[in-house]
Design a protein around this motif. Sequence first.
Motif, PDB file in Angstrom:
ATOM      1  N   THR A 197       3.900   5.460  -0.445  1.00 33.74           N
ATOM      2  CA  THR A 197       4.377   4.159   0.030  1.00 33.74           C
ATOM      3  C   THR A 197       5.885   4.184   0.230  1.00 33.74           C
ATOM      4  N   THR A 198       6.574   4.968  -0.588  1.00 32.35           N
ATOM      5  CA  THR A 198       8.033   4.983  -0.520  1.00 32.35           C
ATOM      6  C   THR A 198       8.566   6.107   0.363  1.00 32.35           C
ATOM      7  N   SER A 199       7.693   6.814   1.017  1.00 30.46           N
ATOM      8  CA  SER A 199       8.133   7.753   2.053  1.00 30.46           C
ATOM      9  C   SER A 199       7.573   7.267   3.385  1.00 30.46           C
ATOM     10  N   LYS A 235       0.603 -11.526  -8.653  1.00 27.84           N
ATOM     11  CA  LYS A 235       0.324 -12.436  -7.529  1.00 27.84           C
ATOM     12  C   LYS A 235      -0.289 -11.680  -6.365  1.00 27.84           C
ATOM     13  N   GLU A 236       0.081 -10.430  -6.233  1.00 31.71           N
ATOM     14  CA  GLU A 236      -0.491  -9.550  -5.212  1.00 31.71           C
ATOM     15  C   GLU A 236      -0.464  -8.134  -5.780  1.00 31.71           C
ATOM     16  N   TYR A 237      -1.626  -7.462  -5.790  1.00 36.54           N
ATOM     17  CA  TYR A 237      -1.698  -6.160  -6.448  1.00 36.54           C
ATOM     18  C   TYR A 237      -0.755  -5.156  -5.790  1.00 36.54           C
ATOM     19  N   GLU A 238       0.058  -4.511  -6.614  1.00 40.58           N
ATOM     20  CA  GLU A 238       0.999  -3.513  -6.126  1.00 40.58           C
ATOM     21  C   GLU A 238       0.856  -2.256  -6.996  1.00 40.58           C
ATOM     22  N   PRO A 239       0.159  -1.228  -6.484  1.00 42.68           N
ATOM     23  CA  PRO A 239      -0.128  -0.056  -7.328  1.00 42.68           C
ATOM     24  C   PRO A 239       1.099   0.690  -7.810  1.00 42.68           C
ATOM     25  N   THR A 240       2.237   0.513  -7.145  1.00 46.77           N
ATOM     26  CA  THR A 240       3.424   1.282  -7.507  1.00 46.77           C
ATOM     27  C   THR A 240       4.471   0.458  -8.263  1.00 46.77           C
ATOM     28  N   ILE A 241       4.079  -0.706  -8.783  1.00 47.09           N
ATOM     29  CA  ILE A 241       5.082  -1.608  -9.368  1.00 47.09           C
ATOM     30  C   ILE A 241       5.859  -0.940 -10.501  1.00 47.09           C
ATOM     31  N   PHE A 242       5.190  -0.165 -11.357  1.00 54.36           N
ATOM     32  CA  PHE A 242       5.925   0.479 -12.457  1.00 54.36           C
ATOM     33  C   PHE A 242       6.770   1.646 -11.952  1.00 54.36           C
ATOM     34  N   LYS A 243       6.321   2.341 -10.905  1.00 55.29           N
ATOM     35  CA  LYS A 243       7.157   3.398 -10.329  1.00 55.29           C
ATOM     36  C   LYS A 243       8.456   2.796  -9.785  1.00 55.29           C
ATOM     37  N   TRP A 244       8.348   1.612  -9.162  1.00 58.83           N
ATOM     38  CA  TRP A 244       9.543   0.972  -8.633  1.00 58.83           C
ATOM     39  C   TRP A 244      10.526   0.611  -9.741  1.00 58.83           C
ATOM     40  N   TRP A 275      -1.453  -0.894   1.203  1.00 57.11           N
ATOM     41  CA  TRP A 275      -0.472  -1.459   0.269  1.00 57.11           C
ATOM     42  C   TRP A 275      -1.137  -1.936  -1.020  1.00 57.11           C
ATOM     43  N   GLY A 276      -2.323  -2.529  -0.900  1.00 56.91           N
ATOM     44  CA  GLY A 276      -2.967  -3.105  -2.078  1.00 56.91           C
ATOM     45  C   GLY A 276      -4.214  -2.360  -2.514  1.00 56.91           C
ATOM     46  N   GLU A 277      -4.391  -1.124  -2.068  1.00 58.61           N
ATOM     47  CA  GLU A 277      -5.592  -0.360  -2.413  1.00 58.61           C
ATOM     48  C   GLU A 277      -5.583  -0.025  -3.912  1.00 58.61           C
ATOM     49  N   ALA A 278      -6.594  -0.503  -4.635  1.00 57.32           N
ATOM     50  CA  ALA A 278      -6.642  -0.312  -6.090  1.00 57.32           C
ATOM     51  C   ALA A 278      -7.261   1.018  -6.487  1.00 57.32           C
ATOM     52  N   ASP A 279      -8.087   1.609  -5.617  1.00 56.72           N
ATOM     53  CA  ASP A 279      -8.695   2.911  -5.905  1.00 56.72           C
ATOM     54  C   ASP A 279      -7.659   3.992  -5.579  1.00 56.72           C
ATOM     55  N   GLU A 280      -7.152   4.670  -6.608  1.00 53.33           N
ATOM     56  CA  GLU A 280      -6.031   5.591  -6.401  1.00 53.33           C
ATOM     57  C   GLU A 280      -6.409   6.758  -5.487  1.00 53.33           C
ATOM     58  N   ASP A 281      -7.592   7.335  -5.664  1.00 52.72           N
ATOM     59  CA  ASP A 281      -7.996   8.455  -4.806  1.00 52.72           C
ATOM     60  C   ASP A 281      -8.110   8.003  -3.346  1.00 52.72           C
ATOM     61  N   LYS A 282      -8.679   6.822  -3.155  1.00 55.62           N
ATOM     62  CA  LYS A 282      -8.829   6.288  -1.802  1.00 55.62           C
ATOM     63  C   LYS A 282      -7.460   5.974  -1.196  1.00 55.62           C
ATOM     64  N   ARG A 283      -6.550   5.472  -2.042  1.00 56.61           N
ATOM     65  CA  ARG A 283      -5.191   5.149  -1.567  1.00 56.61           C
ATOM     66  C   ARG A 283      -4.476   6.408  -1.076  1.00 56.61           C
ATOM     67  N   ILE A 284      -4.513   7.465  -1.867  1.00 59.42           N
ATOM     68  CA  ILE A 284      -3.810   8.687  -1.475  1.00 59.42           C
ATOM     69  C   ILE A 284      -4.456   9.313  -0.236  1.00 59.42           C
ATOM     70  N   ALA A 285      -5.794   9.308  -0.186  1.00 54.87           N
ATOM     71  CA  ALA A 285      -6.489   9.848   0.992  1.00 54.87           C
ATOM     72  C   ALA A 285      -6.110   9.062   2.247  1.00 54.87           C
ATOM     73  N   GLY A 286      -5.972   7.740   2.087  1.00 58.86           N
ATOM     74  CA  GLY A 286      -5.589   6.905   3.222  1.00 58.86           C
ATOM     75  C   GLY A 286      -4.203   7.254   3.746  1.00 58.86           C
ATOM     76  N   TRP A 287      -3.274   7.502   2.826  1.00 62.09           N
ATOM     77  CA  TRP A 287      -1.924   7.853   3.271  1.00 62.09           C
ATOM     78  C   TRP A 287      -1.902   9.218   3.956  1.00 62.09           C
ATOM     79  N   LYS A 288      -2.764  10.135   3.506  1.00 64.58           N
ATOM     80  CA  LYS A 288      -2.833  11.437   4.187  1.00 64.58           C
ATOM     81  C   LYS A 288      -3.333  11.262   5.629  1.00 64.58           C
ATOM     82  N   GLU A 289      -4.292  10.367   5.814  1.00 63.92           N
ATOM     83  CA  GLU A 289      -4.784  10.096   7.168  1.00 63.92           C
ATOM     84  C   GLU A 289      -3.680   9.489   8.038  1.00 63.92           C
ATOM     85  N   VAL A 290      -2.889   8.607   7.432  1.00 63.30           N
ATOM     86  CA  VAL A 290      -1.771   8.012   8.175  1.00 63.30           C
ATOM     87  C   VAL A 290      -0.764   9.085   8.580  1.00 63.30           C
ATOM     88  N   ASP A 291      -0.466   9.993   7.652  1.00 62.72           N
ATOM     89  CA  ASP A 291       0.489  11.060   7.968  1.00 62.72           C
ATOM     90  C   ASP A 291      -0.013  11.931   9.124  1.00 62.72           C
TER      91      ASP A 291
END
Length: 508
Positions: free
Chosen positions: A420-422, A153-162, A449-465
């Motif tokens: 996402t979980t830190s 219903k809403e893309y969640e890249p970490t659903i299986f990790k959860w 939260w819904g970024e499907a490109d994994e490299d872009k997702r991780i880079a985004g979180w580094k910018e947030v940090d």
Amino acid sequence: MKVSRRTLLKSAAASGVLTAVGTPAFASDIDELVIAYNVNLPSWDPTVGPSAVNPTIQGIYQSVFDMFIHQNPDLSFGPGIVTEWGWNDDKTQIWMDIREGVTWHNGDPLTPEDIVWSLERAGNPDTGNPIQFIWGKIGNFQIDGNRVTADVKEYEPTIFKWMSFLTGYVLPKKYYEEVGAEGFEANPIGTGPYMVDNFERNAFVRLKANENYWGGAPEFKTVTIKFVTDASSRTFEVSSGNAHVTLEMPYEEFDRLKEQDGIVGTAAPISDIGMIFLNDVEPMNDPNVRMALAHAIDKETIIERLLSGYGVAIDTLQTPDYTAYDPSVTVPYDPERAKELLAASGYGPDNPVTFKIQTTRGFKPKDYEIIQVIVGLWRKVGIEAEIEVYEIAKHFELRAADQLAPAAFYNWGNAIGDPTTSTGFAMFGPSPHSVWDGEDLMQKILPLWGEADEDKRIAGWKEVDKFIADNALVLPLIQYVQPILHSDQVKVTPHASGALLPHLMTRS
């Protein structure tokens, strides 16, 4: 090390943690394994309420219940109740194959309907699952043989990790619907390696081996977990022979006792971190104050002198083992810079900024002492913080209500190592796990939260940090090294999540 009934009763009388009903039987060859645990168990439902997101309790839950997807001691994922899983090509659906031949502790067979019911219940906001906003992103479940599919219903890249993390547990549909929430709390059943044999609230739980466990029956057929929240009492439990295994004691006690005949010590980095939440109330709305707090903390000296070298200094909410760790983001110890920042806001040793800081005491090794040292360092630059001790359950209550003090020490567990979980849940204002409500930070996190490109997702979180570190919106301190002391008659396999799991223990 020998454990006798006499010494056990002496200890129990001193600590008041066991009743006559709950007194376990010991034998020199360890027929009954005894573990002195560092937390109490408020509830048996691992999917609802504040205790469901307490990382330290998960070891008890994982002894009785299975998670959807198994997690190995090195935090890698493997087949569990869900044996295989994945996405369809356009990631509009997920699929899961369910293990066959698994039975619940009451003998009922586990079915795909249990999986669907557990996931639907987790995603239902009425059930009180604190991670509902993750589970609610999948729905419209279909069952075909042992395969379960669901619409995204809403893309969640970490659903299986959860599915290997907080609240990711499989519960029994038929049994739960028969007995209800109160009946389940009184007599919980799962598919895990141990069954609940006796539970004395605020005292202990006795577990009995599940001989039909799909992963193989555990070696110790009876395990008693005593709830001993005081670190000194836990040290006594293992040094006196009243418990075979304990954890999270002061490191100097760990170093001393591991040299004692009959006791073995293990210490390895785990996924838990020590951090200080900053609430966006006064005086934390002043960026000079926040940055001064950060620059005045000498983490390396704290680890070396207070933690006997057991710990890894961190400057973001990522440890070196996490996916989005970026060593270039640093916050140096610079007390002179801290003084300059405070002076710019009119503060200093003669006119200190004042606030309250909350901390646990004995929940993690030297937690209270760490805050004592930090408060002392702050005082030198013009910061007066009053320490208030709280229980870990109170922390969850206050954090969920956004009522933490301006600063609050906490242990954050992130066994799946995803940003996402830190950073995500700790710092995203609308999350019930965050107390920082800044709009600018929220807008930076929102698209990730819904970024499907994994490299872009991780880079985004580094910018947030980096943004968080540059603005001192939280104070990361250390990655914990978990001390475990145990009898030399027991072989303990540490789990990098920090969970102490009796089914991984064998006779040495």
